[in-house]
Design a protein around this motif. Structure first.
Motif, short mmCIF file in Angstrom:
data_model
loop_
_atom_site.label_atom_id
_atom_site.label_comp_id
_atom_site.label_asym_id
_atom_site.label_seq_id
_atom_site.Cartn_x
_atom_site.Cartn_y
_atom_site.Cartn_z
N UNK A 1 38.96 29.98 18.16
CA UNK A 1 38.14 31.19 18.01
C UNK A 1 37.14 31.30 19.15
N UNK A 2 36.38 30.22 19.40
CA UNK A 2 35.39 30.27 20.46
C UNK A 2 36.00 30.52 21.83
N UNK A 3 37.13 29.88 22.09
CA UNK A 3 37.80 30.05 23.38
C UNK A 3 38.24 31.49 23.58
N UNK A 4 38.89 32.08 22.58
CA UNK A 4 39.40 33.44 22.74
C UNK A 4 38.29 34.49 22.76
N UNK A 5 37.22 34.26 22.02
CA UNK A 5 36.06 35.13 22.16
C UNK A 5 35.50 35.01 23.58
N UNK A 6 35.49 33.77 24.09
CA UNK A 6 35.05 33.56 25.46
C UNK A 6 35.93 34.26 26.48
N UNK A 7 37.25 34.22 26.25
CA UNK A 7 38.18 34.92 27.16
C UNK A 7 37.91 36.42 27.13
N UNK A 8 37.61 36.95 25.95
CA UNK A 8 37.27 38.37 25.85
C UNK A 8 36.03 38.68 26.68
N UNK A 9 35.03 37.78 26.61
CA UNK A 9 33.84 37.97 27.44
C UNK A 9 34.16 37.89 28.93
N UNK A 10 35.18 37.09 29.28
CA UNK A 10 35.57 37.01 30.68
C UNK A 10 35.96 38.38 31.21
N UNK A 11 36.75 39.12 30.43
CA UNK A 11 37.18 40.43 30.90
C UNK A 11 36.00 41.39 30.99
N UNK A 12 35.02 41.23 30.08
CA UNK A 12 33.79 42.02 30.22
C UNK A 12 33.10 41.63 31.53
N UNK A 13 33.12 40.33 31.84
CA UNK A 13 32.53 39.86 33.08
C UNK A 13 33.25 40.38 34.30
N UNK A 14 34.57 40.44 34.23
CA UNK A 14 35.35 40.99 35.34
C UNK A 14 34.95 42.44 35.58
N UNK A 15 34.85 43.20 34.48
CA UNK A 15 34.42 44.59 34.61
C UNK A 15 33.01 44.70 35.16
N UNK A 16 32.12 43.80 34.71
CA UNK A 16 30.75 43.78 35.21
C UNK A 16 30.72 43.50 36.70
N UNK A 17 31.51 42.51 37.13
CA UNK A 17 31.58 42.19 38.55
C UNK A 17 32.14 43.36 39.35
N UNK A 18 33.20 43.96 38.86
CA UNK A 18 33.80 45.09 39.57
C UNK A 18 32.84 46.26 39.66
N UNK A 19 32.00 46.45 38.62
CA UNK A 19 31.01 47.52 38.66
C UNK A 19 30.07 47.32 39.84
#
Length: 497
Positions: A430-448
């Motif tokens: 659970x923690x890992x996959x929630x973390x992976x979801x945050x990664x994609x938010x981070x990718x979007x944040x970086x791309x912004x």
């Protein structure tokens, strides 16, 4: 299901009622008490079975949640107070002149640095979630992460008292500590909420995560107002000090109440908890999570423009003088967060009514609607850019209207996404996959942040239209996948097991 059956006042974090159906009771009550309560409950049911059918579980209202949900939400309030207060100042701090307490970087350098910081802060939760699942447990993840964030803001505060390279070194060290702390805390605190519900409690779980997200956005409002405004009015270091104090308050609250309201179970690594937890896998779960996270990254690219290009647009081109004073640019960031807090309870009530009628939209339909809300919001930013194209100032109402559609998008994206992932993910991941979801938010944040300088090269109007095109294409692709891939439809079912 959490509160059906008999009393269980002996169990920490769940003082209402005990039930053999309740995942929390099963995980906490390993001794004879749960066995005796279950036997008594079975006897009562058998006695009444011939006279009446068993009533279905009652729907849980938005506000009637386990006490631990309120503690975790309050802890996250203070963490987000710290984070969003600091990020509201970050681009302005980096691009301010050295005599004004900043680092003296150029506008483009500041935007790129913001993108790297924001991307890392959202990317590290994948590693942090894996560490918490494997070794630390969610409780230690919250405490360790909070200490890292506190130390990082303290270093940024100290940077205001030195000059030259030492200021830059302290500032970069502080940002690194905030990234490290966020990487541990975010997946841990998010998974704590899911651990308070049984796997069948899909609607109640989403309501719990709605409260959790309301805590996040209320914290961002407070952080932006106090830390961001303090930074602009009194000096950046005082804004960073306010962020440090906020994180310290959150840690003190959590440490004082976690044993009583959550219990000690979450101190174990999630892999050990999962060994004693019966939870079947949801068909298509991994594919559904991958699909959700990909389109969440697209959403984040459009959403997090507000901390970069849109904040600079507000600072440079928006009429901010009102009531005899100049409104701080960072204060406009609170519009979408206030909108979320006001809209979230209404949206949850509508969702509950639709669920009762069998017409509740699934997670992918909500995600498509959230992307569409952002697309509409950018029409207002285009209007603002056109109005100020001649070098004048545009009305702040353009910005307010656009950010209100950001609020609608947030309601449709954040609580349903994280609730669904916590429900369908394998228990030991659970923690890992929630973390992976945050990664994609981070990718979007970086791309912004990385794409931000294009606004100066091609013009703001063309830049905003390009973002709208990205959102529109993504909506079409998401809906096509939702209708053509059976595994996604099965995983999207709110009642899927």
């Amino acid at each position: 299901m959490l509160r059906r059956g008999l009393r269980c006042g002996d169990f920490a974090g769940h003082s209402e009622e005990i039930s053999a159906d309740c995942g929390l009771c099963r995980r906490i009550g390993q001794g004879p008490a749960i066995q005796q309560a279950s036997a008594r409950k079975i006897g009562i049911m058998n006695q009444n079975q011939s006279n009446a059918s068993v009533e279905p579980p009652k729907k849980r209202s938005l506000w009637r949640q386990p006490a631990g949900v309120y503690l975790v939400s309050a802890t996250e309030f203070w963490e987000r107070f710290s984070y969003y207060g600091m990020t509201a100042m970050l681009v302005l701090f980096l691009s301010s002149a050295i005599p004004d307490g900043g680092l003296g970087w150029s506008r483009d350098e500041a935007l790129h640095a913001y993108g790297i910081f924001g991307g890392a802060a959202f990317a590290l939760p994948a590693l942090g979630g894996w560490i918490c699942d494997r070794w630390l447990g969610h409780h230690r993840g919250v405490v360790g992460g909070g200490l890292g964030i506190l130390a990082g803001n303290a270093a940024l505060f100290a940077a205001g008292y030195v000059l030259g390279e030492m200021r830059t070194i302290l500032a970069m060290a502080g940002l690194a500590l905030v990234v490290f702390g966020t990487g541990l805390l975010k997946p841990a605190v998010s998974a704590l909420i899911g651990g308070l519900y049984d796997s069948e409690d899909g609607d109640a779980r989403q309501a719990g995560y709605t409260l959790f997200m309301m805590g996040i956005w209320l914290g961002s409002i407070g952080g932006t107002i106090f830390s961001g405004a303090f930074g602009e009015a009194l000096g950046w270091r005082w804004g960073f000090l306010a962020s440090a104090v906020g994180m310290a308050l959150g840690l003190c609250l959590y440490l004082a109440q976690s044993d009583r309201l959550i219990g000690t179970m979450q101190r174990q690594p999630q892999a050990e908890i999962a060994a004693n937890r019966q939870k079947g896998s949801v068909p298509g779960a991994c594919l559904a999570i991958a699909c959700m996270t990909f389109f969440t990254a697209i959403y984040a690219i459009a959403f997090y423009q507000k901390a970069g290009v849109l904040t600079l647009m507000v600072r440079d081109s928006t009429e901010r003088f009102a009531f005899g004073a100049t409104i701080p640019a960072a204060l406009f960031l609170t519009v979408s967060t206030v909108g979320f807090v006001l809209l979230a309870p209404v949206a949850q009530m509508i969702d509950d009514k639709l669920a009762a009628q069998g017409r509740q939209p699934d997670i992918f339909m909500k995600q498509a609607a959230g992307l569409a809300a952002l697309l509409i919001g950018y029409f207002f930013f285009i209007g603002a850019a056109n109005e100020s194209a001649g070098g004048g100032l545009h009305s702040p109402l353009w910005i307010v209207a656009g950010y209100l559609f950001f609020s609608v998008g947030d309601v449709l994206i954040w609580p349903p996404q994280i609730s669904t992932i916590s429900r369908i993910a394998p228990a030991h991941r659970v923690g890992l996959l929630i973390g992976v979801w945050y990664v994609t938010v981070g990718v979007g944040n970086y791309m912004a942040g990385w794409l931000g300088p294009l606004a100066s090269e091609i013009g703001q109007v063309s830049y905003f239209i390009s973002i709208q095109a990205l959102l529109g294409v993504s909506i079409v692709i998401l809906l096509v996948l939702r209708w053509t891939v059976p595994a996604l439809r099965r995983a999207a079912d709110p009642d899927a097991e």
